[in-house]
Design a protein around this motif. Structure first.
Motif, PDB file in Angstrom:
ATOM      1  N   LEU A  68       0.829  -1.211   0.000  1.00 13.34           N
ATOM      2  CA  LEU A  68       0.000   0.000   0.000  1.00 13.34           C
ATOM      3  C   LEU A  68       0.857   1.253   0.000  1.00 13.34           C
ATOM      4  CD1 LEU A  68      -2.503  -1.039   2.826  1.00 13.34           C
ATOM      5  CD2 LEU A  68      -2.881  -1.199   0.347  1.00 13.34           C
ATOM      6  N   TYR A  69       0.353   2.326  -0.584  1.00 15.10           N
ATOM      7  CA  TYR A  69       1.012   3.619  -0.446  1.00 15.10           C
ATOM      8  C   TYR A  69       0.956   4.042   1.010  1.00 15.10           C
ATOM      9  CZ  TYR A  69       1.398   4.552  -5.437  1.00 15.10           C
ATOM     10  OH  TYR A  69       1.749   4.508  -6.751  1.00 15.10           O
ATOM     11  N   PRO A  70       1.974   4.777   1.450  1.00 17.85           N
ATOM     12  CA  PRO A  70       1.915   5.278   2.826  1.00 17.85           C
ATOM     13  C   PRO A  70       0.848   6.357   2.992  1.00 17.85           C
ATOM     14  CG  PRO A  70       3.847   6.148   1.667  1.00 17.85           C
ATOM     15  CD  PRO A  70       3.201   5.174   0.737  1.00 17.85           C
ATOM     16  N   ASP A  71       0.553   6.705   4.223  1.00 18.45           N
ATOM     17  CA  ASP A  71      -0.319   7.851   4.499  1.00 18.45           C
ATOM     18  C   ASP A  71       0.467   9.111   4.113  1.00 18.45           C
ATOM     19  OD1 ASP A  71      -1.781   9.936   5.453  1.00 18.45           O
ATOM     20  OD2 ASP A  71      -1.718   9.325   7.564  1.00 18.45           O
ATOM     21  N   THR A  93       6.329  19.515   8.896  1.00 22.56           N
ATOM     22  CA  THR A  93       6.466  19.002   7.530  1.00 22.56           C
ATOM     23  C   THR A  93       7.344  17.757   7.617  1.00 22.56           C
ATOM     24  OG1 THR A  93       6.507  21.286   6.740  1.00 22.56           O
ATOM     25  CG2 THR A  93       7.153  19.564   5.174  1.00 22.56           C
ATOM     26  N   LEU A  94       6.836  16.634   7.114  1.00 21.99           N
ATOM     27  CA  LEU A  94       7.638  15.404   7.143  1.00 21.99           C
ATOM     28  C   LEU A  94       8.504  15.331   5.896  1.00 21.99           C
ATOM     29  CD1 LEU A  94       5.073  12.738   8.416  1.00 21.99           C
ATOM     30  CD2 LEU A  94       6.670  14.129   9.743  1.00 21.99           C
ATOM     31  N   GLY A  95       9.706  14.798   6.076  1.00 20.65           N
ATOM     32  CA  GLY A  95      10.631  14.693   4.950  1.00 20.65           C
ATOM     33  C   GLY A  95      11.271  13.327   4.845  1.00 20.65           C
ATOM     34  N   ASN A  96      11.736  13.012   3.647  1.00 14.18           N
ATOM     35  CA  ASN A  96      12.508  11.805   3.392  1.00 14.18           C
ATOM     36  C   ASN A  96      13.926  12.072   3.925  1.00 14.18           C
ATOM     37  OD1 ASN A  96      14.147  10.017   1.033  1.00 14.18           O
ATOM     38  ND2 ASN A  96      12.265   9.170   1.824  1.00 14.18           N
ATOM     39  N   GLY A 239      18.523   6.325  15.363  1.00 17.34           N
ATOM     40  CA  GLY A 239      19.041   5.099  14.749  1.00 17.34           C
ATOM     41  C   GLY A 239      18.283   4.606  13.528  1.00 17.34           C
ATOM     42  N   LEU A 240      17.609   5.521  12.807  1.00 21.13           N
ATOM     43  CA  LEU A 240      16.796   5.088  11.662  1.00 21.13           C
ATOM     44  C   LEU A 240      17.274   5.699  10.341  1.00 21.13           C
ATOM     45  CD1 LEU A 240      13.245   5.327  13.330  1.00 21.13           C
ATOM     46  CD2 LEU A 240      14.536   3.247  12.815  1.00 21.13           C
ATOM     47  N   ALA A 241      18.589   5.910  10.210  1.00 21.87           N
ATOM     48  CA  ALA A 241      19.119   6.579   9.008  1.00 21.87           C
ATOM     49  C   ALA A 241      18.671   5.892   7.724  1.00 21.87           C
ATOM     50  CB  ALA A 241      20.650   6.641   9.071  1.00 21.87           C
ATOM     51  N   GLY A 242      18.590   4.564   7.744  1.00 25.00           N
ATOM     52  CA  GLY A 242      18.250   3.815   6.538  1.00 25.00           C
ATOM     53  C   GLY A 242      16.800   3.954   6.122  1.00 25.00           C
ATOM     54  N   LEU A 243      15.939   4.407   7.023  1.00 25.90           N
ATOM     55  CA  LEU A 243      14.518   4.514   6.681  1.00 25.90           C
ATOM     56  C   LEU A 243      14.129   5.909   6.202  1.00 25.90           C
ATOM     57  CD1 LEU A 243      12.765   2.262   9.346  1.00 25.90           C
ATOM     58  CD2 LEU A 243      13.215   1.802   6.945  1.00 25.90           C
ATOM     59  N   ARG A 244      15.012   6.903   6.379  1.00 24.67           N
ATOM     60  CA  ARG A 244      14.819   8.248   5.829  1.00 24.67           C
ATOM     61  C   ARG A 244      13.579   8.951   6.385  1.00 24.67           C
ATOM     62  NH1 ARG A 244      18.211   9.639   5.778  1.00 24.67           N
ATOM     63  NH2 ARG A 244      18.207  11.240   4.204  1.00 24.67           N
ATOM     64  N   VAL A 245      13.640   9.383   7.623  1.00 22.56           N
ATOM     65  CA  VAL A 245      12.552  10.175   8.200  1.00 22.56           C
ATOM     66  C   VAL A 245      13.135  11.403   8.905  1.00 22.56           C
ATOM     67  CG1 VAL A 245      10.446  10.183   9.611  1.00 22.56           C
ATOM     68  CG2 VAL A 245      11.298   8.016   8.676  1.00 22.56           C
ATOM     69  N   GLY A 246      12.728  12.572   8.461  1.00 24.25           N
ATOM     70  CA  GLY A 246      13.120  13.817   9.116  1.00 24.25           C
ATOM     71  C   GLY A 246      11.916  14.735   9.127  1.00 24.25           C
ATOM     72  N   ASN A 266       6.450  11.074   0.266  1.00 26.93           N
ATOM     73  CA  ASN A 266       7.898  11.163   0.458  1.00 26.93           C
ATOM     74  C   ASN A 266       8.407  10.353   1.647  1.00 26.93           C
ATOM     75  OD1 ASN A 266       6.687  12.994   2.251  1.00 26.93           O
ATOM     76  ND2 ASN A 266       8.433  14.389   2.217  1.00 26.93           N
ATOM     77  N   VAL A 267       7.552  10.042   2.613  1.00 28.64           N
ATOM     78  CA  VAL A 267       8.006   9.217   3.748  1.00 28.64           C
ATOM     79  C   VAL A 267       7.264   7.878   3.711  1.00 28.64           C
ATOM     80  CG1 VAL A 267       8.387   9.084   6.226  1.00 28.64           C
ATOM     81  CG2 VAL A 267       8.409  11.310   5.096  1.00 28.64           C
ATOM     82  N   ASN A 268       8.024   6.806   3.608  1.00 29.15           N
ATOM     83  CA  ASN A 268       7.411   5.481   3.417  1.00 29.15           C
ATOM     84  C   ASN A 268       6.735   4.978   4.688  1.00 29.15           C
ATOM     85  OD1 ASN A 268       9.237   3.418   4.915  1.00 29.15           O
ATOM     86  ND2 ASN A 268      10.649   4.822   3.900  1.00 29.15           N
ATOM     87  N   ASN A 269       5.876   3.972   4.526  1.00 30.41           N
ATOM     88  CA  ASN A 269       5.081   3.528   5.685  1.00 30.41           C
ATOM     89  C   ASN A 269       5.900   2.788   6.745  1.00 30.41           C
ATOM     90  OD1 ASN A 269       5.253   1.412   3.877  1.00 30.41           O
ATOM     91  ND2 ASN A 269       3.066   1.386   3.405  1.00 30.41           N
ATOM     92  N   VAL A 270       6.965   2.088   6.347  1.00 30.03           N
ATOM     93  CA  VAL A 270       7.809   1.425   7.351  1.00 30.03           C
ATOM     94  C   VAL A 270       8.513   2.488   8.209  1.00 30.03           C
ATOM     95  CG1 VAL A 270       9.704  -0.199   7.732  1.00 30.03           C
ATOM     96  CG2 VAL A 270       8.127  -0.552   5.809  1.00 30.03           C
ATOM     97  N   GLY A 271       9.003   3.517   7.551  1.00 28.57           N
ATOM     98  CA  GLY A 271       9.655   4.616   8.265  1.00 28.57           C
ATOM     99  C   GLY A 271       8.714   5.322   9.224  1.00 28.57           C
ATOM    100  N   GLN A 272       7.507   5.571   8.780  1.00 26.91           N
ATOM    101  CA  GLN A 272       6.531   6.250   9.646  1.00 26.91           C
ATOM    102  C   GLN A 272       6.226   5.412  10.888  1.00 26.91           C
ATOM    103  OE1 GLN A 272       3.035   8.063   7.861  1.00 26.91           O
ATOM    104  NE2 GLN A 272       4.067   8.326   5.896  1.00 26.91           N
ATOM    105  N   ALA A 273       6.015   4.104  10.674  1.00 24.62           N
ATOM    106  CA  ALA A 273       5.697   3.230  11.812  1.00 24.62           C
ATOM    107  C   ALA A 273       6.868   3.155  12.790  1.00 24.62           C
ATOM    108  CB  ALA A 273       5.332   1.838  11.300  1.00 24.62           C
ATOM    109  N   ALA A 274       8.075   3.041  12.247  1.00 20.95           N
ATOM    110  CA  ALA A 274       9.264   2.948  13.097  1.00 20.95           C
ATOM    111  C   ALA A 274       9.449   4.229  13.906  1.00 20.95           C
ATOM    112  CB  ALA A 274      10.493   2.687  12.234  1.00 20.95           C
ATOM    113  N   ALA A 275       9.232   5.369  13.263  1.00 16.16           N
ATOM    114  CA  ALA A 275       9.442   6.654  13.937  1.00 16.16           C
ATOM    115  C   ALA A 275       8.432   6.850  15.071  1.00 16.16           C
ATOM    116  CB  ALA A 275       9.355   7.790  12.922  1.00 16.16           C
ATOM    117  N   VAL A 276       7.173   6.481  14.818  1.00 16.40           N
ATOM    118  CA  VAL A 276       6.148   6.616  15.871  1.00 16.40           C
ATOM    119  C   VAL A 276       6.567   5.801  17.085  1.00 16.40           C
ATOM    120  CG1 VAL A 276       3.781   5.973  16.503  1.00 16.40           C
ATOM    121  CG2 VAL A 276       4.212   7.137  14.323  1.00 16.40           C
ATOM    122  N   GLN A 277       7.007   4.571  16.854  1.00 15.52           N
ATOM    123  CA  GLN A 277       7.411   3.720  17.975  1.00 15.52           C
ATOM    124  C   GLN A 277       8.667   4.266  18.657  1.00 15.52           C
ATOM    125  OE1 GLN A 277       5.695   1.289  19.371  1.00 15.52           O
ATOM    126  NE2 GLN A 277       7.302   1.126  20.943  1.00 15.52           N
ATOM    127  N   ALA A 278       9.618   4.735  17.846  1.00 14.86           N
ATOM    128  CA  ALA A 278      10.890   5.220  18.401  1.00 14.86           C
ATOM    129  C   ALA A 278      10.670   6.361  19.389  1.00 14.86           C
ATOM    130  CB  ALA A 278      11.816   5.658  17.263  1.00 14.86           C
TER     131      ALA A 278
END
Ligand SMILES: *Cc1c(COP(=O)(O)O)cnc(C)c1O
Length: 377
Positions: A68-71, A93-96, A239-246, A266-278
């Motif tokens: 699925l596309y991310p939110d 503003t969320l960024g890659n 610690g999430l450099a590889g998922l690209r969330v800023g 621009n921000v993928n769904n795996v990155g978004q989920a990881a960042a929320v938990q982090a």
């Protein structure tokens, strides 16, 4: 190859002057090229301690959604960040990666005929982002090498370059590659002196490492300075450099503009989920900060013992003054499987930027450097 020479003539003129970003060498590349195994990368200021188990679980849980596309609006992450920071979601503003936000700022505010100001030794992405727009880059001279903040930003010099045409000023705090920082008092004086038509991007990629002890609390300044944009990231201590969330934090009016040029997903769904938990793992973040401080002290002392002085640093890296042998030293380290970052591309030919690793990483670095010093003597 046929056509090789022709395409630069077709390219948009600002692009012809660009040189690509040089990333830290990936460990696999070193292992391929130098035939070493067990490469140690201390070149990109990544967190050596990684992420806690709950963040791994969140990443695994998000894998079911990758078809699925991310939110595109990043509802959950912006909500979590707003709560964590005590701000409104419409200021975000969320960024890659925060790199994306730097580019969005340049695209939103710069065009030929405008100008942007940044420091001589500041993060190289500012130059790339500005040059691509065709705006004029005004580069201020850094502090001298003998200074309280050696090679750091000289805010007076930056201010002197601002005029009617200026739309953006970039301040890296702390700065990469130097590690130097500007204190709250000085930054406030600078912001007060700046005309209102200038947007100030304060890049706080290392905020979590730097906070406290005179470091500016810029988040509380947005009412007084609506032209301020604060940039932070999940790439460093989180610690999430590889998922690209800023992300950028700003006046909603600026966020709204950035969102017009932002790619919808621009921000993928795996990155978004990881960042929320982090964000829920603040105990882990405190642990990483404390370890960084301890290991940085050990690394600095070890380097000094080898006659290599380092600049003051509020990040998770040190800029080491190796001297005229810096390139040779870098090559020696590579052959021993240790990747650090040469900074000759910044004009800092005598320096190497070295990320603070875990205790065993610092020990290995110091062993190899000791060998280098002995064989060079
Ligand atoms: C690492 C870094 C960034 C951005 O990293 P992202 O991974 O794109 O978030 C931005 N600014 C500075 C000064 C950095 O060192």
């Amino acid at each position: 190859m046929k056509g090789d020479h022709a395409y630069t003539e077709l390219a948009a003129s600002p692009v012809c002057g660009l040189t690509p970003y040089e990333p830290g060498k990936p460990p696999e590349e070193l292992e391929r090229e130098y035939g070493v195994s067990d490469a140690l990368k201390l070149a990109s200021n990544e967190n050596p301690f990684g992420v806690p188990a709950s963040v791994r679980d969140a990443i695994e849980g998000a894998i079911d959604n990758v078809r699925l596309y991310p939110d595109g609006a990043g509802f959950a992450l912006r909500g979590a960040l707003a709560e964590h920071l005590g701000i409104n979601p419409d200021q975000l503003t969320l960024g890659n990666g925060s790199n994306d936000i730097l580019v969005l700022l340049a695209e939103s505010f710069l065009t030929a005929g405008t100008s942007a100001v940044y420091d001589q030794y500041s993060f190289v992405v500012y130059r790339l982002a500005v040059q691509a727009t065709g705006a004029e880059a005004r580069v201020s001279a850094s502090n001298p090498a003998v200074h309280e903040q050696p090679l750091g930003h000289d805010l007076d010099a930056m201010l002197a370059l601002v005029d009617e045409s200026t739309r953006l000023v970039f301040i890296a705090n702390p700065n990469n590659p130097t590690g130097t920082w500007v204190d709250g008092e000085s930054l406030k004086v600078f912001l007060r002196a700046l005309p209102e038509h200038v947007i100030v991007a304060v890049d706080e990629a290392y905020y979590e490492y730097a906070v406290g002890d005179g470091y500016p609390d810029t988040l509380t300044w947005l009412d007084e300075f609506p032209n301020l944009v604060i940039l932070r990231t999940f790439s460093k201590v989180y610690g999430l450099a590889g998922l690209r969330v800023g992300y950028g934090i700003s006046h909603p009016g600026i966020a709204e503009l950035l969102n017009r040029v932002r790619q919808p997903f621009n921000v993928n769904n795996v990155g978004q989920a990881a960042a929320v938990q982090a964000l829920t793992e603040q105990g882990w973040i405190e642990h990483c900060k404390a370890e960084n401080r301890r290991c940085m002290d050990g690394m600095r002392a070890g380097l000094e013992g080898l006659g290599i002085s380092c600049l003051p640093s509020r990040g998770n890296f040190l800029l080491a003054h190796v001297g005229q042998q810096a390139a040779e030293c870098n090559e020696y380290l590579l052959r021993q499987g240790v990747i650090v970052r040469p900074v000759a591309n910044y004009g800092l030919h005598e320096y190497l930027r070295i990320t603070v690793g875990a205790e065993q990483d610092v020990a290995r670095l110091l062993r190899v450097l000791t060998d280098f010093k002995e064989q060079a003597a």
